[in-house]
Motif scaffolding. Sequence first.
Motif, short mmCIF file in Angstrom:
data_model
loop_
_atom_site.label_atom_id
_atom_site.label_comp_id
_atom_site.label_asym_id
_atom_site.label_seq_id
_atom_site.Cartn_x
_atom_site.Cartn_y
_atom_site.Cartn_z
N ASP A 1 -0.89 7.74 -0.93
CA ASP A 1 -1.05 8.76 -1.95
C ASP A 1 -2.05 9.81 -1.46
O ASP A 1 -3.24 9.52 -1.36
N SER B 1 -2.06 -3.34 -6.31
CA SER B 1 -1.24 -2.47 -5.47
C SER B 1 -1.49 -2.68 -3.97
O SER B 1 -0.67 -2.33 -3.15
N ASN C 1 -3.77 -1.03 -2.55
CA ASN C 1 -4.41 0.21 -2.13
C ASN C 1 -5.92 0.03 -2.04
O ASN C 1 -6.52 -0.74 -2.79
N LYS D 1 -8.35 -1.46 -4.73
CA LYS D 1 -8.30 -0.77 -6.02
C LYS D 1 -8.41 -1.74 -7.19
O LYS D 1 -8.92 -1.39 -8.24
N LYS E 1 -6.15 10.85 1.03
CA LYS E 1 -5.96 9.61 0.29
C LYS E 1 -7.31 9.36 -0.39
O LYS E 1 -8.36 9.55 0.24
N ARG F 1 0.83 -1.21 0.00
CA ARG F 1 0.00 0.00 0.00
C ARG F 1 0.86 1.25 0.00
O ARG F 1 1.91 1.30 0.62
N THR F 2 0.37 2.27 -0.68
CA THR F 2 1.06 3.56 -0.71
C THR F 2 0.13 4.64 -0.16
O THR F 2 -1.08 4.56 -0.31
#
Length: 183
Positions: A8, A101, A103, A97, A52, A5-6
């Motif tokens: 963002d 990813s 995410n 997502k 996010k 996970r990032t």
Amino acid sequence: MESMRTMDVVPYDENWVTLFESEKAILENILGEHVVRIEHIGSTSIQGIYAKPIIDLLVLVKCVTDIDKYDSQMLAAGYDVRGEKGMPGRRYFVRFKGDGSGNHTHHIHIFQADNNPSHQDVEDNLIFRDYLRIDETARDEYSNLKIKLSKLHYTEPLSYHEGKTECVQNIVKRAREYFNTLK
């Protein structure tokens, strides 16, 4: 999956309201008569804030344990079933997502409307959102912190979250004081 996970953090997107409404309709369709109310919470519910791009929904239901019967329908709708996830009285669901990813796109927090052991958490989420909608200084403070933390802890969700804790607690305290003066 979680380790990829990032964090963002992006400028506010008007489309987040539409994404909330769309998800709200899906949840109302699945949970039907159990739903008391559904609220858009989290940063994507606050116009003008960096966030996010994860739509957080707070769902209040008549009986939270009845929601367990809908796990298969939530899975079919694309949600990962997380149970209480460390918060007694909550049912938590995550939508990914879908790009590998790790995410998230949506977080669903379901609580019982009455006799809720997590009543303060529910209330804090709502007053935090409402206060940031009206206090530009607090909104900027929180937004700037999230931008900073996303750079420092880009692939460390826990560190990112922990870095926000003190700021969130301070804003919730100010929000309580503000809203108590209006009573």
